[in-house]
Scaffold this active site. Structure first.
Site, PDB file in Angstrom:
ATOM      1  NE  ARG A 188      26.493  44.896  34.473  1.00  0.00           N
ATOM      2  CZ  ARG A 188      27.064  43.730  34.669  1.00  0.00           C
ATOM      3  NH1 ARG A 188      28.315  43.534  34.293  1.00  0.00           N
ATOM      4  NH2 ARG A 188      26.426  42.744  35.259  1.00  0.00           N
ATOM      5  CB  CYS A 467      34.888  39.882  37.394  1.00  0.00           C
ATOM      6  SG  CYS A 467      35.388  39.441  39.047  1.00  0.00           S
ATOM      7  CD  GLU A 469      32.719  38.630  33.436  1.00  0.00           C
ATOM      8  OE1 GLU A 469      31.740  39.237  33.883  1.00  0.00           O
ATOM      9  OE2 GLU A 469      33.885  38.867  33.807  1.00  0.00           O
ATOM     10  NE  ARG A 677      29.262  36.176  35.664  1.00  0.00           N
ATOM     11  CZ  ARG A 677      29.493  37.416  35.227  1.00  0.00           C
ATOM     12  NH1 ARG A 677      30.024  37.595  34.031  1.00  0.00           N
ATOM     13  NH2 ARG A 677      29.182  38.474  35.944  1.00  0.00           N
TER      14      ARG A 677
END
Length: 829
Positions: A188, A467, A469, A677
């Site tokens: 990505r 997801c 964020e 995270r």
């Protein structure tokens, strides 16, 4: 099938009714969207090569020009030549590929995988795609050869130092992941994103083009920077605005041509209306709700053609930017609630046809079940701090309860003053059982983002992306995907002195000594800290290189046109550091619960109670507990994360502290926030496949714990204890933290009836009060999942919650299906 006394969720009941052949009254009254859905539902998606071919053809012709100009010209070429379609029955048009479910290729990103992918994708266990022989030839003969040696992934692979490379990849070309310190930037071009769609609805792309033209007119003709940097950027904005307008106008012509040939008067009128709308938006400001929906969809889809941004561009705060158009049309009698819902559901089935395609094996494994994160954000607060719920908020929730589709992802923002009606509707939607909505907490995110430099107004206006964020359109900027770090592997390297059983004698970690010679817990803990920080070092070196490499490979003129700071400073969104911007990066913690429970077991049983020796533990791990089941049970009986047990939670907090302190110390060197995270997507499954048995009793090669959730079966004190452990494991004195994904699974009986709704509302309030980032739910019976495994065709439409998105259960690999079944099922709150 469940016993007749076992309560079913409404989703399960609808599925059982379908299996029994009962008529679906909702389907009967929503014939249009079901006709569209039936045309592709259950069919394997196809790879469409048009975008890749046209993009490549243009890039061949523009070598030597500024990258942002090349990208804009490529998008103009795509807009001029890509096939445009209008599906039967559709009211919203604009797609990036062939009819049905499709995925598109982005060879500029990871084109060196193309040859491998064409052979691999049709046969994958995780998210397979089909491709025609003709399209495969185009890829192999026309697209892939041009990109050899030019892709971002190849550049990154060559740039990594050898000690970092061996933790990242398992081969010199970087085609196979090691699943230890995994880079994710090569599948990505950035992490998830949300555009400022409101800008399009209010100004149109003509307005954005005129802004760029005015800036061009104001450039200093003698200035080197104005000529070399600003002018190409602004010219690219003009070109890409023309491109999307052209693309929309081609749809207008197609709709007009189809209307002229249509004999059904109702459909003829629909097509004529579509032609008028596409000729107006997104070039001009939207004048009504229908135009607003169509303008947003054109923007979203053209953005997907422009680049592979994150795991699909998210939809932002739809109930806010659509609200003025909806309210005005309702008040003036132009639309009804049902006709507005029909337009939205036409958009939903359009979303469901575009399937995010990961051509690398790691990308596919990380994003199982045709993962999608096009989050629609509802609720929350206005930039002024008032509650933001409105009639559209409730319409989105109603759509999720009525229309059985796993698109779009729905994220409900929660805050301390969220209205009771809203929480009740959210709870009822969760109880439906298809995994919607996920909950995101203003009480954690807003102050955290303010601490990172945002104003309260900016932070209060965040939208959910990906997801779990959150993005602040016009303030935060692009960040490449961060490292996924397998800290269960770090633990294994303590046990085997820098090695892993999966990789034999390869010294991948540090030699921290023979653990059987450690005499104190402190010695073992210090060895773990060294391995943990060794992985963090590799991740931060990766990120430093990624930040420098990315801007050489990517530009995004349309995305930049929609960002205030990009336009103000005439800088592309991929510029590493945009003045006034906030760069919110991260690294991902894999196996949190696995590591916490393992360390707790070693501390308690080996060093404190001395019920086991380290040698006994290691011997049991090496044989995967075969013949050592007594040792396995002892390890499982140790204190576990997820039970509001301070013994385990204190270890969790210390592990978290290693990461946040490292981030605080070294993130400034990267020019960004690089925060810890806990959002694995589905990568806890492949990461588990390289980790042998662990001291929490987990078997070798099985999935790790996911996100900030407890290990399966370890959370035995109820769901509230899970929330409390999540709270206790965080270091609230540090701002160097990001999203935490938390999964909870309830039985339908647990939330049955009005009493169950009230209990769930109370649970949501507790989640909010504890300032946890995220929580999502499955409300389903274990027997239903097992039945779906045995008879997938009957359960084709069973939707479950995975990792920040919902998916068809039968589209998941057996490993991920089993992982979902194994999640702790709470039958009481």
């Amino acid at each position: 099938m469940q016993c007749c006394t076992t309560p079913l969720s409404p989703h399960e009941q609808r599925l059982q009714d379908k299996i029994a052949g009962k008529e679906d009254s909702f389907r009967k009254s929503h014939e249009r969207v079901f006709n569209i859905l039936d045309s592709f539902d259950g069919k394997r998606p196809r790879i469409d090569v048009e975008r890749a071919k046209l993009f490549t053809d243009s890039m061949k012709e523009t070598e030597g020009q500024p990258l942002v100009l090349r990208w804009a010209k490529a998008m103009k070429h795509v807009a001029e030549h890509i096939t445009v379609y209008i599906d039967d029955d559709q009211l919203i048009c604009g797609r990036g590929g062939c009819p049905g479910r499709y995925g598109v290729l982005y060879p500029e990103l990871d084109g060196d995988f193309l040859d491998l992918a064409i052979e691999d994708l049709p046969n994958r266990t995780e998210s397979p795609f089909t491709i025609t022989e003709a399209d495969a030839r185009v890829v192999v003969e026309e697209i892939a050869p041009y990109w050899k040696g030019k892709t971002y992934h190849e550049d990154l692979n060559l740039a990594l130092p050898s000690d970092v490379h061996k933790l990242t990849y398992d081969d010199p070309q970087g085609l196979k992941s090691r699943f230890i310190v995994n880079e994710t930037s090569s599948f990505r071009s950035s992490i998830q994103w949300v555009h400022d769609y409101e800008k399009v609805l209010k100004r149109g792309f003509r307005g954005l083009k005129e802004e760029a033209q005015e800036k061009i007119a104001g450039l200093d003709p003698l200035s080197p920077r104005d000529n070399v940097e600003k002018r190409p950027f602004l010219e690219a904005i003009v070109i890409v605005c023309d491109a999307i307008i052209l693309w929309a106008n081609r749809h207008a012509k197609l709709a007009a041509d189809m209307a002229a040939a249509e004999t059904n008067p109702v459909r003829k009128a629909e097509l004529e209306t579509m032609a008028e709308i596409c000729a107006w938006v997104p070039e001009n400001p939207a004048r009504n709700f229908y135009e607003a929906v169509q303008a947003q969809w054109f923007t979203q889809m053209f953005s997907r053609l422009e680049q592979k941004t994150g795991t699909i561009v998210s939809n932002g705060r739809m109930d806010q930017y659509f609200w003025p158009f909806y309210r005005k049309d309702i008040e003036e009698g132009r639309i009804t609630e049902e006709s507005a819902l029909e337009l939205l559901e036409c958009m939903w089935v359009g979303m469901a046809q575009y399937v995010d395609l990961y051509i690398s094996p790691a990308g596919g494994a990380f994003n199982e079940g045709y993962a999608h994160w096009e989050a629609v954000t509802i609720g929350g607060q206005t930039p002024q701090g008032l509650d933001a719920t409105n009639d559209l908020t409730y319409l989105f929730l109603k759509s999720k309860r009525e229309f059985p589709l796993h698109y779009p992802d729905l994220a409900a923002r929660i805050h301390s003053r969220s209205p009771e009606r809203y929480l009740h509707d959210v709870a009822e939607t969760i109880k439906f059982g298809s995994g919607f909505p996920k909950l995101i907490n203003d009480e954690e995110i807003v102050p955290l983002y303010v601490s990172k430099g945002a104003s309260f107004e900016e932070a209060l206006d965040y939208a959910v992306s990906g997801c779990t964020e959150a993005r602040m359109p016009n303030r935060d900027t692009y960040t490449s995907g961060g490292a996924y770090i397998n800290f269960a592997a770090a633990l294994e390297m303590v046990l085997y002195n820098g090695r892993m059983l999966k990789y034999g004698e390869n010294e991948l970690g540090l030699e921290t000594g023979d653990p059987t010679r450690f005499e104190t817990w402190e010695e073992f803990w210090n060895a773990y800290v060294l391995q943990h920080e060794h992985f963090l070092r590799a991740a931060f070196i990766q990120q430093h290189i990624i930040n420098n490499v990315r801007a050489r490979h990517f530009a995004q003129p349309m995305g930049s046109a929609l960002h205030d700071l990009c336009m103000k400073h005439c800088l592309d969104l991929h510029t590493p550091q945009i003045p006034e911007g906030i760069n919110l990066g991260y690294f991902e913690y894999m196996g949190f619960g696995t590591v916490v429970d393992s360390l707790a077991a070693i501390k308690k049983l080996v060093f404190e109670d001395k019920k086991l020796t380290m040698q006994e533990v290691i011997e049991a791990l090496k044989c995967n507990f075969e013949g050592k089941e007594d040792v396995q049970q002892m390890l499982k009986s140790a204190p576990c994360y997820g039970n509001n047990d301070e013994y385990a939670d204190s270890i969790a907090r210390e592990i978290d502290a290693i990461s946040v302190k490292y981030g605080r110390r070294y993130s400034p060197e990267l020019g960004m926030h690089n925060d810890v995270r806990y959002v694995p997507f589905t990568s806890h499954v492949p990461f588990g496949k390289v980790v042998s048995a662990t001291p929490n009793g987990r078997l070798a090669w099985t999935p790790l714990s996911d996100g900030s959730s407890a290990s399966h079966g370890a959370d035995v004190n109820g769901p509230t204890a899970v929330l409390q452990s999540n709270f206790s494991s965080k270091n609230y004195g540090y701002r160097d933290r990001a999203a935490r994904m938390l999964n909870i699974k309830f039985t339908p009986k647990c939330v049955e009836g009005d009493e169950g709704t009230e209990k769930l509302v109370s649970f949501i309030r507790t989640f909010c009060d504890l300032k946890l980032w995220h929580v999502q739910f499955n409300v389903i019976n274990r027997d239903t999942l097992i039945a779906a495994q045995k008879d997938p065709e009957k359960y084709r439409s069973l939707i479950v919650r995975i990792a920040g998105y919902s998916a068809y259960f039968v589209d998941l690999s057996p490993d991920l299906q089993n992982d979902l079944i194994a999640r702790t099922q709470h039958d009481a709150m």
